[in-house]
Every structure is written in structure tokens, then in C-alpha cells.
Design a protein around this motif. Structure first.
Motif, short mmCIF file in Angstrom:
data_model
loop_
_atom_site.label_atom_id
_atom_site.label_comp_id
_atom_site.label_asym_id
_atom_site.label_seq_id
_atom_site.Cartn_x
_atom_site.Cartn_y
_atom_site.Cartn_z
N ARG A 20 0.45 -1.26 -0.35
CA ARG A 20 0.08 0.23 0.08
C ARG A 20 0.95 1.22 -0.38
NH1 ARG A 20 -4.05 0.48 4.82
NH2 ARG A 20 -4.23 -1.84 4.41
N SER A 22 1.77 4.42 1.44
CA SER A 22 1.23 5.93 2.28
C SER A 22 2.10 7.27 2.06
CB SER A 22 1.60 5.22 3.84
OG SER A 22 1.40 5.24 4.46
N GLU A 23 0.87 7.99 1.92
CA GLU A 23 2.29 9.50 1.95
C GLU A 23 3.32 8.66 0.20
OE1 GLU A 23 4.13 10.66 5.17
OE2 GLU A 23 1.41 10.35 5.97
N GLN A 27 4.75 0.76 1.43
CA GLN A 27 4.57 -0.08 2.68
C GLN A 27 4.13 -1.71 2.21
OE1 GLN A 27 2.95 1.83 5.68
NE2 GLN A 27 4.45 2.84 6.39
#
Length: 73
Positions: A20, A22-23, A27
Motif C-alpha cells: 500500500r 502511504s504518503e 509499505q
């Protein structure tokens, strides 16, 4: 993402990763052994069982033992 490992006996093992973003970084949020067994679901089930049987202290002891075993190997 996928990784293929070869065990000592020559048997291949495939690991698939669920990732995924994230920002600004990616990850890994789960790992699937041989494409089907979710490590996240396996650990969640294992930890839930320990919590129900032995409570939070039992889970902490089990995790401490696992860390010790990993350090020893």
C-alpha cells in the motif's frame, strides 16, 4: 510484488506481497506464502488465541520467546 526462494532441498517457495502506498512511500502490509496463506491472518489468529488463553502477559511472553529464538538462530 513477488519473491521466489529456493529451500535447501531445492523446493521453490513463492512469497507475494500486498503493498500500500502511504504518503510518498510503499509499505508491505501482508505476505502470502505460496500465493495463498496470509501471514497477517495467521499471526492475528495465533495472537488472538494466546490472548484468550493467557491474557496480555502471555502474549508478551510468547513474543519475547520468539524474539529470543530469532536472536539465537
Amino acid at each position: 510484488m513477488q519473491t521466489r526462494l529456493i529451500k535447501g532441498n531445492g523446493e521453490p517457495v513463492t512469497l507475494n506481497y500486498l503493498m500500500r502506498q502511504s504518503e510518498d512511500k510503499w509499505q508491505i502490509i501482508d505476505v502470502f506464502l505460496s500465493g495463498t496463506i496470509s501471514e497477517l491472518a495467521t499471526r492475528r489468529s495465533e495472537f488472538t488465541s494466546i490472548l484468550r488463553r493467557d491474557g496480555p502477559e502471555g502474549l508478551l511472553q510468547a513474543l519475547g520467546k520468539r524474539v529470543a529464538d530469532l536472536k539465537a538462530s
